[in-house]
Design a protein around this motif. Structure first.
Motif, PDB file in Angstrom:
ATOM      1  N   UNK A 185       1.265  -4.423  -6.009  1.00  0.00           N
ATOM      2  CA  UNK A 185       0.787  -5.413  -5.033  1.00  0.00           C
ATOM      3  C   UNK A 185       0.555  -4.815  -3.649  1.00  0.00           C
ATOM      4  N   UNK A 186      -0.246  -5.525  -2.852  1.00  0.00           N
ATOM      5  CA  UNK A 186      -0.466  -5.122  -1.468  1.00  0.00           C
ATOM      6  C   UNK A 186       0.809  -5.300  -0.644  1.00  0.00           C
ATOM      7  N   UNK A 187       0.904  -4.549   0.461  1.00  0.00           N
ATOM      8  CA  UNK A 187       2.138  -4.587   1.264  1.00  0.00           C
ATOM      9  C   UNK A 187       2.502  -5.969   1.763  1.00  0.00           C
ATOM     10  N   UNK A 188       1.521  -6.709   2.279  1.00  0.00           N
ATOM     11  CA  UNK A 188       1.889  -8.018   2.827  1.00  0.00           C
ATOM     12  C   UNK A 188       2.352  -8.938   1.702  1.00  0.00           C
ATOM     13  N   UNK A 190       3.740  -7.833  -1.047  1.00  0.00           N
ATOM     14  CA  UNK A 190       5.042  -7.284  -1.443  1.00  0.00           C
ATOM     15  C   UNK A 190       6.164  -7.943  -0.660  1.00  0.00           C
ATOM     16  N   UNK A 191       5.976  -8.037   0.658  1.00  0.00           N
ATOM     17  CA  UNK A 191       7.014  -8.631   1.495  1.00  0.00           C
ATOM     18  C   UNK A 191       7.280 -10.070   1.052  1.00  0.00           C
ATOM     19  N   UNK A 192       6.206 -10.801   0.749  1.00  0.00           N
ATOM     20  CA  UNK A 192       6.386 -12.199   0.334  1.00  0.00           C
ATOM     21  C   UNK A 192       7.129 -12.314  -0.990  1.00  0.00           C
ATOM     22  N   UNK A 198      14.534 -12.855  -3.305  1.00  0.00           N
ATOM     23  CA  UNK A 198      15.808 -12.984  -2.607  1.00  0.00           C
ATOM     24  C   UNK A 198      16.222 -14.457  -2.504  1.00  0.00           C
TER      25      UNK A 198
ATOM     26  N   UNK C  48      -5.919  -3.631   2.570  1.00  0.00           N
ATOM     27  CA  UNK C  48      -5.386  -4.083   1.296  1.00  0.00           C
ATOM     28  C   UNK C  48      -6.514  -4.144   0.280  1.00  0.00           C
ATOM     29  N   UNK C 255       5.134  -5.324   7.660  1.00  0.00           N
ATOM     30  CA  UNK C 255       5.390  -5.426   6.227  1.00  0.00           C
ATOM     31  C   UNK C 255       5.948  -4.141   5.629  1.00  0.00           C
TER      32      UNK C 255
END
Lengths: 338, 320, 310
Positions: A185-188, A190-192, A198, C48, C255
């Motif tokens: 997945x893309x980084x942004x 990924x964070x989501x 969590x 992205x 991020x």
């Protein structure tokens, strides 16, 4: 002391290559607690995914020795029927590649609904649909009523990964195994997704086994970390202890080989040699020895064992006490091709 | 999905048009024309030429083509030189015979292919699988006409289980029950011997497709959900493995056309395949033209059907 | 005049639709991108999936048709016809993402690496072999291994073969499209170090395309951030990482997972704040189609896509 959920003892998972069995997971002992994220870090071929698949009982043709205790059951000894009863209900898995992990010919709704149906045959069709819509909401998918009838190819990668998570949490599992959940997945995104995992863990009080090669993800997510190399756990510790005070030469090398976000270094550390393939793993002595040849042989144990160096911080072999990084390894090109 | 089907139909018409032009031009290139062979050679060539002019045989090809097509549409398929009767009469009953033969063959083909392919794919590398794969290799190697001959000899002549020629026993009243039964009896052996051979590629296709699908990630997802093996196979593996089989259907039809030429001749079954071979051997070009055209249309329709089937099974096709 | 100059590059792909499959619109994969790279530097293109970064790289090397715009390399126009630019293009080579699929499995290493040489130069068999052996040595693989097939190599070694192929014609500019994304961490370090080494030795210029900001930070001097086919920000490494101006850049930077677990809580909170700011100020940074505005200079090197003032 938190409550123990899974206890893996002397697990050995072997695959058959030609006429012999080779252990991809070799004598792994560890435990996962409730409401805890245990990260398993390693590179490809370290056996981390094979370990996860063993816990889920997903290996078809592997030979599994040792015990995996979960909810008073020993997973390798379970009958297929009992295993199916537990999979998707008590324990569930999130997969790496959202593009291939969904059935292309089934609607999103049907795929999530299937898990509900398999573990509760009494639930009416309408009730199941309601629950699926709830789940889609829970994992943050907009317009769930509409998405319900969509097919996987009509969704983006991030959305598909949410669907896979919805499948995994549908029956509120106590154990969630996430195998490289954000690698594709893309980084942004990924964070989501990490935030989502969590949150769900907190909500369900679940234990999470997070399989990853990304040390950044580990630092963000894990409570405890197990580092795997060549089928064995070489170091296991609480996350702070591991990042502040890494002991095993492999852990230290790995930490040094990622670009540092705070300062720009000219050269990254390179681990000499390559991970030997399953058939050619050294089965005796320290498995990492061949990759740190400048360390004297006497530093290694003959049969490396896990030593508790600090409370809860275990490291395999004694070589860590004499380990140092070579000045500047100018030989980094030679990765020994025969 | 409807949008897809409509669009697909739009492609079909030009295909058929193109086919008809090619068939027509090929027919034009054949030596002789409608008057050749009909006329007493002693007649004055000038008179024949005048007759040609009158019948429009000297017109440019596109005008002749337009005439031909408008004739076709009205059911006028031309005259057979040899049988001295309208081609439409000649084709009518045979087309129906071949149609039923093909339907029976397709039913046999899939009745054999589905269970064998599924067994072979699900339990691959077992003895059962090896046996089935062995059969498919034999099927690939054995020519259809030899298999058909052997079957005819064994089941038709030696065992006498099936009639050995024709499409119906003589003297029966069309429309009666006995007539129907006799029709079916005449169909079975040719259809079966064709299916035994044509099915092997489908068996192999299905086998490898199942083995392939078994290793897909979404199958692991299904197992991780707690789905029992039977459900994993029925719900996830088989349906996904059928996609290429549906795509293969059009090709299957084309194969049937080739097969019918052999089988109908060996069994003396009055159908299009037999007619094709006969008319070629007799140089009855107006019949050949029509038969080729019909075969071509059948192939185009086969492709159309398999695309439509595909769009029903696979949602990914419907979109784009 | 810079070494490589791209001006207002547009790459649009037609969308077919309707019953007759007519062109009903265009996907603006790259929509007005300008960048310039200095000789010997590494320029990072970040974005992205779907941002158009790969398409930009492929357009420069001629693998995607350019809809409009200018590409000049050492003062020579590349957007002219394929034939004329062939000679110029030999100076530009590409390294691909996946070392497993970008090498033809049925070909021996010698044939893979020699392919560009055979396309451009007329050398005897022996000369080609010698050249390939030199290249293998240059990328740190044994010259004897030229008769092996790709599957006999590890991932990192395969990526080196890809690099050897790219180096075969002694290029001046290398476009590296996610060259280490498919590799393990330790192998990644190997390839990155090696790319830096040959850059120094051979005086190469890199256009480095990646989604991984950690690697971009490690490798690049100047960085451009792309979003939906347009630039949102461009600047030096320092400007992008320490003083990001566009909300999208801020979000990308936030991020990146922090490798220090002690900062976890703080980092999460920071990320949450950035996300809230992103949601709140989205309309200030993007036009009504959700696309970035034109770049505005805020310093000599730092450009940000902001709406026109006034």
């Amino acid at each position: 002391m938190s409550e123990e959920l899974v206890k893996i003892q002397n697990l050995k998972t072997s695959f058959r290559i030609k006429d012999d069995y080779y252990a991809a997971v070799d004598d792994v002992t560890l435990s996962v607690n409730k409401n805890e994220v245990l990260a398993i870090v390693g590179e490809s071929g370290s056996g981390k995914s094979a370990l996860a698949f063993s816990v889920m009982g997903l290996h078809n043709r592997a030979k599994i020795e040792g015990d995996i205790y979960f909810k008073d059951q020993n997973i390798p000894k379970l009958s297929p029927a009992k295993l199916n009863q537990m999979r998707g209900d008590d324990m569930a898995m999130i997969f790496q590649d959202p593009l291939t992990a969904l059935n292309p010919l089934m609607t999103i709704g049907d795929q999530i609904s299937e898990t509900l149906f398999l573990h509760n045959k009494n639930l009416s069709k309408e009730k199941r649909r309601e629950r699926v819509i709830d789940l889609l909401n829970q994992v943050g998918i907009p317009r769930p009523e509409y998405i319900y009838d969509q097919y996987p190819h009509e969704l983006s990668g991030g959305m598909r990964q949410r669907v896979i998570i919805a499948i995994a949490i549908a029956n509120k599992p106590e154990l969630l195994i996430a195998d490289e959940p954000t690698t594709a997945l893309d980084v942004t995104i990924q964070a989501q997704i990490l935030d989502l995992i969590r949150e769900l863990k907190e909500d369900m009080d679940a234990g999470v086994i997070l399989i990853t090669h990304d040390l950044g993800v580990v630092a963000e997510m894990a409570d405890r970390v197990a580092v795997m190399y060549a089928g064995q756990i070489v170091e296991i510790a609480d996350v702070h202890s591991l990042f502040e005070n890494p002991l095993h030469p492999y852990t230290r090398s790995l930490l040094n080989s990622v670009p540092n976000a705070d300062e720009v270094q000219d050269k990254l550390h390179v681990i000499q040699g390559i991970v030997p393939s399953l058939q050619y793993l050294p089965r005796k002595g320290c498995r990492f020895a061949s990759r740190i040849p400048w360390i004297d042989e006497s530093a290694h144990e003959e049969n490396p064992e896990m030593h508790e160096v600090r409370p809860g911080h275990f490291v395999r072999c004694t070589c860590h006490s004499q380990f140092y990084f070579p000045e500047e390894n100018k030989e980094e090109h030679s990765d020994g091709i025969s | 999905m409807w949008k897809f089907i409509v669009r697909r139909l739009f492609v079909t018409f030009p295909q058929i048009l193109l086919l008809s032009i090619i068939v027509f031009l090929m027919a034009e290139m054949m030596p002789g024309d409608a008057l050749t062979g009909l006329i007493d050679p002693n007649i004055d060539p000038a008179a024949i030429e005048a007759q040609r002019e009158r019948l429009g045989l000297n017109d440019p090809w596109h005008i002749k083509y337009a005439d031909w097509v408008s004739g076709l549409v009205q059911g006028d398929l031309g005259q057979s030189f040899r049988f001295k009767m309208p081609v439409s009469d000649l084709v009518g009953q045979r087309l129906l015979n071949t149609f039923w033969l093909s339907v029976a063959t397709l039913i046999f083909t899939y009745a054999i292919a589905l269970p064998l392919g599924i067994i072979s794919g699900r339990w691959n590398d077992t003895w059962g699988d090896r046996l089935i794969t062995g059969y498919t290799y034999v099927g690939f190697a054995a020519p259809l006409f030899i298999t058909a001959l052997v079957m005819l000899w064994v089941f038709g002549f030696q065992l006498g289980w099936f009639p050995t020629g024709g499409s119906v026993a003589p003297g029966l009243e069309p429309g009666s029950w006995d007539y129907f039964v006799s029709k079916v009896q005449h169909l079975l052996l040719p259809a079966f011997s064709m299916a035994v051979i044509t099915t092997v590629s489908t068996v192999q296709y299905l086998r490898s497709e199942i083995i392939d699908t078994k290793q897909k990630d979404f199958i692991i997802t299904a197992r991780a959900k707690g789905a029992p093996e039977s459900r994993v196979y029925n719900r996830h593996i088989f349906r996904n493995s059928l996609v290429p089989i549906a795509a293969f259907f059009g090709y299957e039809i084309t194969g049937l056309i080739g097969g019918s030429i052999f089988v109908e001749n060996i069994y003396g079954y009055p159908g299009m395949g037999q007619l094709f071979l006969d008319s070629v051997l007799l140089r009855d070009f107006s019949v050949v033209t029509v038969v080729v055209l019909i075969f071509g249309i059948a192939a185009i329709l086969g492709a159309l059907i398999s695309d439509i089937l595909l769009s029903i099974i696979d949602p990914r096709i419907r979109i784009k | 005049m810079a070494f490589l100059d791209v001006k207002d590059l547009k790459v649009h792909f037609p969308i077919k639709g309707g019953i007759l499959q007519r062109t009903v619109g265009h996907v603006k994969a790259v929509d007005g991108v300008s960048l310039s790279i200095e000789e010997g530097k590494t320029y990072g293109l970040v974005g992205e999936s779907g941002s158009g970064k790969t398409t930009t790289g492929r357009a420069i090397i001629g693998l995607n048709k350019v809809t409009s715009g200018e590409i000049t390399f050492e003062g020579k126009d590349l957007s002219v016809s394929q034939k004329q630019s062939k000679e110029v293009r030999r100076d530009i080579q590409m390294i691909f993402q996946d070392p497993y699929s970008s090498l033809n499995p049925k070909k021996r290493v010698i044939d893979i690496v020699a392919e560009p040489i055979r396309n451009y130069e007329k050398l005897s068999k022996l000369e080609v072999k010698k050249r390939v052996q030199e290249l293998m040595e240059q990328v740190g693989l044994s010259p004897e291994s030229i008769l092996k097939y790709p599957h006999e190599f590890s991932g990192g070694q395969r990526q080196r073969i890809g690099v050897a192929r790219a180096l075969a014609l002694k290029p001046k500019l290398i476009i590296a499209d996610e060259p280490v994304s498919a590799l393990d961490v330790s192998v990644q370090a190997q390839v990155l170090n090696f790319m830096k080494d040959i850059q120094k030795d051979l005086g190469l210029t890199y256009l480095f395309i990646s989604h991984d900001l950690g690697i971009i930070k490690h490798m690049c001097d100047d960085i451009g951030i792309m979003y939906k086919g347009r630039y949102v920000e461009e600047g030096t490494r320092d400007e992008i990482f320490n003083n990001p101006q566009h909300i999208y850049t801020k979000r990308l930077v936030a991020a990146i997972p922090d490798i220090d677990p002690k900062k976890r809580k703080a980092h999460q909170q920071f990320r949450q704040e950035v996300k809230e700011e992103y949601d709140k100020s989205y309309n200030d940074y993007f036009d009504h189609d959700g696309l970035a505005y034109k770049l505005q200079n805020i310093s000599g090197t730092h450009k940000v896509a902001l709406p026109q003032k006034g």
